[in-house]
Design a protein around this motif. Structure first.
Motif, PDB file in Angstrom:
ATOM      1  N   ASP A 203     -28.528 -13.304 109.179  1.00  0.00           N
ATOM      2  CA  ASP A 203     -28.018 -15.219 110.081  1.00  0.00           C
ATOM      3  C   ASP A 203     -29.175 -15.572 109.021  1.00  0.00           C
ATOM      4  N   GLY A 204     -30.087 -15.338 108.687  1.00  0.00           N
ATOM      5  CA  GLY A 204     -30.889 -16.077 107.956  1.00  0.00           C
ATOM      6  C   GLY A 204     -32.393 -16.871 108.429  1.00  0.00           C
ATOM      7  N   PHE A 205     -32.214 -15.794 109.835  1.00  0.00           N
ATOM      8  CA  PHE A 205     -33.720 -16.341 110.545  1.00  0.00           C
ATOM      9  C   PHE A 205     -34.882 -14.762 110.848  1.00  0.00           C
ATOM     10  N   ALA A 206     -33.647 -13.907 110.132  1.00  0.00           N
ATOM     11  CA  ALA A 206     -34.983 -12.908 109.893  1.00  0.00           C
ATOM     12  C   ALA A 206     -35.823 -12.485 109.569  1.00  0.00           C
ATOM     13  N   ALA A 207     -37.064 -13.601 109.107  1.00  0.00           N
ATOM     14  CA  ALA A 207     -37.816 -13.749 108.133  1.00  0.00           C
ATOM     15  C   ALA A 207     -39.207 -14.279 109.228  1.00  0.00           C
ATOM     16  N   ALA A 208     -38.092 -15.562 109.094  1.00  0.00           N
ATOM     17  CA  ALA A 208     -39.218 -16.149 110.993  1.00  0.00           C
ATOM     18  C   ALA A 208     -39.195 -15.840 111.970  1.00  0.00           C
ATOM     19  N   ARG A 209     -38.524 -14.806 112.707  1.00  0.00           N
ATOM     20  CA  ARG A 209     -38.403 -14.199 113.732  1.00  0.00           C
ATOM     21  C   ARG A 209     -39.931 -13.175 113.167  1.00  0.00           C
ATOM     22  N   ALA A 210     -39.806 -12.068 112.316  1.00  0.00           N
ATOM     23  CA  ALA A 210     -41.003 -11.380 111.701  1.00  0.00           C
ATOM     24  C   ALA A 210     -41.947 -11.908 111.631  1.00  0.00           C
TER      25      ALA A 210
ATOM     26  N   GLN B 229     -28.103 -23.352  98.414  1.00  0.00           N
ATOM     27  CA  GLN B 229     -28.886 -24.314  99.640  1.00  0.00           C
ATOM     28  C   GLN B 229     -28.556 -23.069 101.743  1.00  0.00           C
ATOM     29  N   GLY B 230     -28.953 -22.304 101.333  1.00  0.00           N
ATOM     30  CA  GLY B 230     -28.283 -21.317 102.603  1.00  0.00           C
ATOM     31  C   GLY B 230     -26.796 -21.338 103.420  1.00  0.00           C
ATOM     32  N   VAL B 231     -26.411 -21.820 102.278  1.00  0.00           N
ATOM     33  CA  VAL B 231     -25.037 -22.023 102.895  1.00  0.00           C
ATOM     34  C   VAL B 231     -23.995 -20.802 102.584  1.00  0.00           C
ATOM     35  N   ALA B 232     -23.430 -19.507 103.033  1.00  0.00           N
ATOM     36  CA  ALA B 232     -23.062 -18.826 103.153  1.00  0.00           C
ATOM     37  C   ALA B 232     -21.760 -19.071 103.191  1.00  0.00           C
ATOM     38  N   PRO B 233     -20.496 -19.204 102.692  1.00  0.00           N
ATOM     39  CA  PRO B 233     -19.169 -18.715 103.821  1.00  0.00           C
ATOM     40  C   PRO B 233     -18.491 -17.445 104.525  1.00  0.00           C
ATOM     41  N   LEU B 234     -18.035 -18.392 105.597  1.00  0.00           N
ATOM     42  CA  LEU B 234     -17.905 -17.043 106.297  1.00  0.00           C
ATOM     43  C   LEU B 234     -16.905 -16.197 105.226  1.00  0.00           C
ATOM     44  N   ALA B 235     -16.129 -16.785 104.685  1.00  0.00           N
ATOM     45  CA  ALA B 235     -14.855 -16.237 104.117  1.00  0.00           C
ATOM     46  C   ALA B 235     -14.966 -14.639 102.855  1.00  0.00           C
ATOM     47  N   THR B 236     -16.806 -14.634 102.991  1.00  0.00           N
ATOM     48  CA  THR B 236     -16.950 -14.299 102.307  1.00  0.00           C
ATOM     49  C   THR B 236     -17.479 -12.282 103.292  1.00  0.00           C
ATOM     50  N   VAL B 237     -18.028 -13.013 104.214  1.00  0.00           N
ATOM     51  CA  VAL B 237     -18.086 -11.608 104.971  1.00  0.00           C
ATOM     52  C   VAL B 237     -17.222 -10.787 105.476  1.00  0.00           C
ATOM     53  N   PRO B 238     -16.640  -9.528 105.183  1.00  0.00           N
ATOM     54  CA  PRO B 238     -16.070  -8.775 105.323  1.00  0.00           C
ATOM     55  C   PRO B 238     -15.441  -9.185 107.315  1.00  0.00           C
ATOM     56  N   ARG B 239     -14.093  -9.455 107.555  1.00  0.00           N
ATOM     57  CA  ARG B 239     -13.742  -9.633 108.429  1.00  0.00           C
ATOM     58  C   ARG B 239     -14.496  -8.454 110.040  1.00  0.00           C
TER      59      ARG B 239
ATOM     60  N   PRO C 239     -11.552 -30.914  97.292  1.00  0.00           N
ATOM     61  CA  PRO C 239     -12.763 -29.665  96.539  1.00  0.00           C
ATOM     62  C   PRO C 239     -12.927 -28.825  97.523  1.00  0.00           C
ATOM     63  N   GLN C 240     -13.942 -27.416  96.623  1.00  0.00           N
ATOM     64  CA  GLN C 240     -13.786 -26.230  96.796  1.00  0.00           C
ATOM     65  C   GLN C 240     -15.608 -26.615  96.545  1.00  0.00           C
ATOM     66  N   GLY C 241     -16.470 -25.714  97.551  1.00  0.00           N
ATOM     67  CA  GLY C 241     -17.957 -25.743  97.146  1.00  0.00           C
ATOM     68  C   GLY C 241     -18.253 -24.693  95.545  1.00  0.00           C
ATOM     69  N   ASP C 242     -19.142 -25.502  95.461  1.00  0.00           N
ATOM     70  CA  ASP C 242     -19.931 -23.979  94.325  1.00  0.00           C
ATOM     71  C   ASP C 242     -20.238 -23.400  94.469  1.00  0.00           C
ATOM     72  N   PRO C 243     -20.312 -22.019  94.483  1.00  0.00           N
ATOM     73  CA  PRO C 243     -20.560 -20.091  95.300  1.00  0.00           C
ATOM     74  C   PRO C 243     -22.499 -20.223  94.943  1.00  0.00           C
ATOM     75  N   GLU C 244     -22.623 -20.589  93.026  1.00  0.00           N
ATOM     76  CA  GLU C 244     -24.096 -21.050  92.980  1.00  0.00           C
ATOM     77  C   GLU C 244     -25.098 -21.731  93.948  1.00  0.00           C
ATOM     78  N   TRP C 245     -24.152 -23.011  94.274  1.00  0.00           N
ATOM     79  CA  TRP C 245     -24.612 -24.377  94.871  1.00  0.00           C
ATOM     80  C   TRP C 245     -25.135 -23.449  96.421  1.00  0.00           C
TER      81      TRP C 245
ATOM     82  N   PHE D 277     -27.093 -24.216 113.017  1.00  0.00           N
ATOM     83  CA  PHE D 277     -25.295 -24.424 113.709  1.00  0.00           C
ATOM     84  C   PHE D 277     -24.614 -24.248 112.261  1.00  0.00           C
ATOM     85  N   LEU D 278     -25.217 -23.692 111.931  1.00  0.00           N
ATOM     86  CA  LEU D 278     -23.778 -22.780 110.842  1.00  0.00           C
ATOM     87  C   LEU D 278     -23.522 -21.835 111.975  1.00  0.00           C
ATOM     88  N   GLY D 279     -21.711 -21.646 112.267  1.00  0.00           N
ATOM     89  CA  GLY D 279     -20.813 -20.840 112.668  1.00  0.00           C
ATOM     90  C   GLY D 279     -19.701 -21.015 112.528  1.00  0.00           C
ATOM     91  N   GLY D 280     -19.102 -20.851 113.484  1.00  0.00           N
ATOM     92  CA  GLY D 280     -17.762 -21.120 113.617  1.00  0.00           C
ATOM     93  C   GLY D 280     -17.217 -19.755 113.599  1.00  0.00           C
TER      94      GLY D 280
END
Length: 472
Positions: free
Chosen positions: A376-383, A342-352, A332-338, A177-180
């Protein structure tokens, strides 16, 4: 059923896949249904709600906002009968660990030999901060045990390898449910603060009242801000965890009452986050949803950083903060490495532009939707799922817990779900023959609702009263 018959069916082109999800609460239904959507885009979804204390209400299901082609309430034995009869391609178990274990042993009893049975998928709804070994070993035996991050995948494999169990089932994904929309700050100050509460954390009435009073105090200190206390359920409803002290009742006793710019809020978490400038919580998975969008996120330390609270999971995140610090203006801002671990890639880092192009391509070509979502992080599971579906037959499920490895523990787990020690339904666990009449189904439904109401009344009213009397 002979392998050859089912093999012939599976070898023929079959689209979309038939997927069944069994869930035991509103949050697990959300995880299970969205996981199914990520694993098998365009699938036909049949939903099942496991009958129990946390079976979601129609209102809760509507708030989750994920619909199924068919949705029914079942017992464990009834679900096993359904998957034997309906021949699903994939079964997603969005359940507490003991219920997963019961279904796995039921599946083994149905298909004790190699067969074209459904692929069994399970995992966790959110942050895994307690009962790691217990929960994981109860899930062992599924074809895919989904880990929501690289960090979790390492931990899961270590547990399985530590007991000599096969760890090949562990598959790294992300929370489905990560999105938005990516957060776009309007200025240097927050204007909408969302306090995401939890049903059981913290547990005590005094601690919960403290947090609510601090949220109200923040609203008084910042009259230009709106503070939303995001609730999980209405009084009388249950979620994944019991809520003995609902915030709705505590709000009526806040000294001076809630200020005009502080209010209780319901609704889908994603929609609430659409307007948030700051997310505050003790340890809710909502923090990961917020961080994924790039929203400033605070994990409270007012009650300490403790395993019992679950906020220890956020060590190193850069998000640990107190209400005092938030009152003073901290965002507070999240630490990028952390976040990456945790599998959380901030949307702001993805080119619009790239994201928009991918969405456009997927809309124009539905067959390419899965390819467009490889990030989206599910490619390995789909494969992995695709490879399993290509097999003429799958081996029988092999849970770690058996009558040899856990002769005292396992029978009790299975008995709670009305299964015998060999995974077969106990006498009377599943009705045979014709379906009951509509009148009888309605009567049973009313009786179950009444029983749940009595149980919830006992949890939220009687139990706290008895506890307080015992402290006198």
């Amino acid at each position: 059923m002979p392998v050859s018959n089912r093999s012939a069916q599976r070898s023929a082109p079959r689209s979309p896949l038939r997927v069944a999800v069994l869930a035991d609460s509103d949050t697990r239904w959300k995880w299970g249904a969205l996981t199914a959507r990520r694993l098998a885009p365009g699938h036909r979804l049949t939903g099942h709600l496991l009958r129990g204390r946390a079976t979601p209400t129609a209102r809760q299901l509507g708030e989750v906002g994920v619909r199924a082609d068919r949705l029914t309430e079942v017992t464990c034995a009834e679900f096993l009968a359904d998957i034997e009869r309906e021949r699903y391609d994939v079964v997603v178990l969005a359940l507490v660990g003991g219920a997963v274990q019961a279904v796995l042993h039921g599946v083994r009893a149905l298909w004790p030999d190699p067969a074209a049975r459904p692929v069994i998928v399970t995992g966790y709804v959110g942050v895994v901060y307690e009962k790691l070994a217990d929960g994981l070993l109860l899930r062992h035996g599924a074809d895919l045990v989904l880990a929501n991050s690289r960090h979790d995948a390492r931990r899961f494999r270590a547990v399985y390898e530590g007991v000599g169990a096969d760890a090949g089932c562990v598959t790294e994904t992300v929370l489905p449910f990560l999105g938005g929309a990516a957060y776009e700050p309007a200025g240097s100050r927050a204007t909408t603060v969302v306090f995401a509460v939890q049903p059981s954390v913290p547990e005590s009435r005094a601690d919960r009242a403290y947090l609510l009073e601090r949220a109200a105090g923040h609203a008084r200190l910042h009259p230009d801000r709106e503070v939303l206390v995001k609730l999980r359920s209405r009084p009388g409803e249950h979620t994944t965890h019991l809520e003995e002290q609902p915030y709705q009742r505590l709000a009526a006793k806040v000294p001076g009452g809630l200020p005009a710019n502080c209010r209780l809020a319901y609704g889908n978490m994603g929609e609430v986050l659409d307007g948030a400038d700051l997310l505050v919580t003790v340890s809710s998975t909502a923090a990961l949803e917020s961080l994924h969008r790039g929203i400033p996120t605070a994990v409270l330390t007012d009650l300490g950083i403790r395993e019992a609270l679950g906020n220890h999971h956020f060590l190193g995140s850069g998000c640990l903060a107190s209400w005092d610090q938030l009152d003073a203006g901290l965002l507070p801002q999240g630490d990028p490495e952390w976040l990456a671990a945790q599998g959380v890639a901030p949307l702001a880092t993805v080119p619009r532009a790239a994201g928009a192009a991918a969405a456009s391509d997927a809309a124009a070509d539905p067959a390419g939707a899965a390819a467009a979502e490889d990030a989206d992080g599910f490619a390995a599971a789909r494969a992995r799922l695709a490879a399993l579906l290509e097999l003429p037959g799958l081996p029988p499920v092999t849970p770690y817990y058996t009558l040899t490895t856990a002769p005292r523990y396992l029978p009790g787990i299975l008995a709670r779900h009305h299964l015998a020690a060999d995974g077969t339904p106990l006498p009377g666990a599943a009705r045979e023959g014709a379906e009951p009449s509509r009148l009888r189904r309605r009567l049973r439904s009313h009786l179950r609702d009444a029983a749940r109401g009595l149980y919830r009344h006992g949890v939220q009213r009687v139990a706290p009263l008895i506890r307080r009397m015992g402290e006198l």
